[in-house]
Design an enzyme around this catalytic site. Structure first.
Site, PDB file in Angstrom:
ATOM      1  N   GLY A  78       0.835  -1.192   0.000  1.00  0.00           N
ATOM      2  CA  GLY A  78       0.000   0.000   0.000  1.00  0.00           C
ATOM      3  C   GLY A  78       0.869   1.241   0.000  1.00  0.00           C
ATOM      4  N   GLY A  97       4.209   7.813   2.922  1.00  0.00           N
ATOM      5  CA  GLY A  97       5.062   6.637   2.964  1.00  0.00           C
ATOM      6  C   GLY A  97       4.465   5.456   2.230  1.00  0.00           C
ATOM      7  N   VAL A 121       4.007   0.825   2.531  1.00  0.00           N
ATOM      8  CA  VAL A 121       4.094  -0.395   3.321  1.00  0.00           C
ATOM      9  C   VAL A 121       4.607  -1.524   2.433  1.00  0.00           C
ATOM     10  CG1 VAL A 121       2.842  -2.055   4.750  1.00  0.00           C
ATOM     11  CG2 VAL A 121       2.180   0.352   4.753  1.00  0.00           C
ATOM     12  N   LYS A 166       6.107  -0.626   7.581  1.00  0.00           N
ATOM     13  CA  LYS A 166       5.525   0.673   7.226  1.00  0.00           C
ATOM     14  C   LYS A 166       6.624   1.726   7.245  1.00  0.00           C
ATOM     15  CE  LYS A 166       1.722   3.659   8.822  1.00  0.00           C
ATOM     16  NZ  LYS A 166       0.634   3.766   9.804  1.00  0.00           N
ATOM     17  N   ASP A 197     -10.315   6.907  12.471  1.00  0.00           N
ATOM     18  CA  ASP A 197     -10.257   6.606  11.041  1.00  0.00           C
ATOM     19  C   ASP A 197     -10.706   5.170  10.766  1.00  0.00           C
ATOM     20  OD1 ASP A 197      -9.899   7.376   8.423  1.00  0.00           O
ATOM     21  OD2 ASP A 197      -7.763   6.907   8.363  1.00  0.00           O
TER      22      ASP A 197
END
Length: 402
Positions: free
Chosen positions: A116, A121, A123, A137, A234
């Protein structure tokens, strides 16, 4: 886990920005950060705190205002100096506790497989020396001139102290000064996320009993967090990760916060627009009930394939949510239990009228959940249908952690 992540909504290429905890809505007379001179003045005080502890407090005779005084030499400090020094000492303590200066490449083999990517950033899939699978991550510390280190350290601190069967496990973290990144090693979830299920909504509909199982697992995680005065902020299909054994776990604590005795409510804008609760959008004081609203939106998306107001631009959706709320899932083709759970218990505009995570765990809809083994078999059937292998190392299942 992102914080500032971007992801595509099904049936389109629209990407949803995750709003970070950037701006506190505070009284105008409160100090909002040091200027250059104040930062330099705080440095000596910061060193004193590290060496000798926080200076004592001494009130003026009128008992109203107060000065901050080091009684050993009678030097007076302004509150802003102590505030800056305290924050710096806190960051230094967090770095010593959580960040390793070792080279993670000596412990983990990075195979170049991206799970992802977001604006802060990416992962990657990796294995350790025992060939155990992990997700790493990689977060950029400075982005657009802003130092994100305090936000990253807050995320690490919260998830490192949130060990629960329904929360993706934290392993360790590394400070990569030479490339300006912090690497967080996490548990690897082999079957992607609920977003992967939503993406194939046109051909695969998740049964209500399976939705109930997934939401039950999320509520277990939220009940754990809320009991400890923590807000995720979230919750969405992207951040609910799946394993081939049927395990469901909450991920991405990039926007999570800890409520304290001094601050029992928050008023910071953070999260993903379509999932935000009305009170959060309005920047009113809020508590853990914002997560319950997001649970309702998650159910809505699993049932309909898209979040509410998906036909609108994010800023337009925010306006509609804050003023009108959300109508809820359609009554046709859905059971009374899931309608009541979503529309009457989660997507309620007044926060105090929403049920708590603990209360929702007792809801009749949750009682209809399937066993974990049945959910695992269902995931395997999807795997067979799409020719995927959830346990191999190929780039087939996205694992959104940003």
């Amino acid at each position: 886990m992102s914080s500032s992540s971007l992801r595509s909504i099904p049936k389109g290429d629209v990407k949803l920005p995750v709003i970070e905890d950037d701006t506190e809505i505070e009284p105008t007379d409160k100090y909002d950060g040091p200027n250059v001179n104040e930062r330099s003045r705080s440095t000596s005080l910061y060193k004193e705190i590290i060496d000798n502890g926080v200076p004592s407090l001494k009130r003026r005779n009128n008992g109203v205002s107060r000065n901050l005084m080091d009684c050993s030499n009678h030097r007076v400090y302004r509150p802003i100096d102590l505030e800056v020094a305290y924050e710096e000492s806190k960051i230094a303590s967090q770095k010593r506790r959580y960040l390793s200066s070792e080279d993670p490449k000596k412990k983990y083999s990075m195979k170049g497989r991206s799970l992802g990517q977001g604006s802060v950033g990416e992962v990657f899939f990796a294995t350790d020396f025992l060939n155990r699978k992990v997700a790493i991550k990689r977060l950029v510390v400075v982005r657009k001139g802003k130092n994100r280190e305090p936000l990253i350290l807050r995320e690490i601190e919260i998830i490192a102290s949130s060990q629960h069967p329904n929360i993706v496990a934290y392993i360790e973290a590394f400070e990569m000064k030479q490339i300006g990144e912090i690497w967080i090693v996490m548990e690897y979830m082999s079957a992607g996320s609920l977003f992967d299920i939503v993406k194939i909504y046109d051909t695969v509909k998740m049964p209500e009993s399976h939705i109930a199982f997934c939401i039950h697992e999320v509520l277990e995680a939220l009940a754990f967090l809320h009991q400890r005065s923590r807000i995720h902020r979230d919750v969405k299909v992207d951040n609910i990760l799946l394993h081939s054994d049927g395990a469901v776990k909450l991920a991405d604590f990039g926007t999570a916060v800890q409520l304290t005795f001094d601050r029992l409510r928050r008023n910071t804008l953070a999260g993903t627009p379509y999932y935000m609760a009305p009170e959060l959008i309005k920047k009113a004081d809020y508590k853990e009930k914002v997560d319950i609203w997001s649970v309702g939106i998650t159910v809505y998306e699993l049932v309909t394939g898209v979040p509410p107001y998906y036909n609108l631009e994010p800023h337009e959706a925010l306006t509609f949510i804050s003023h009108n709320g959300v109508e809820g899932i359609p009554t046709k083709k859905n059971s009374d239990d899931i309608i009541n759970f979503t529309n009457k218990c989660c997507l309620v505009k007044v926060p105090d009228e929403r049920k708590s995570a603990k209360e929702l765990l007792e809801h009749p809809f949750i009682e209809t959940r399937c066993p974990q083994r049945d959910f695992a078999r269902w995931l395997e059937s999807i795997n067979f249908l799409y020719g995927r292998n959830m346990d191999d190392d190929s780039d087939q299942w996205a694992c959104t952690l940003l």
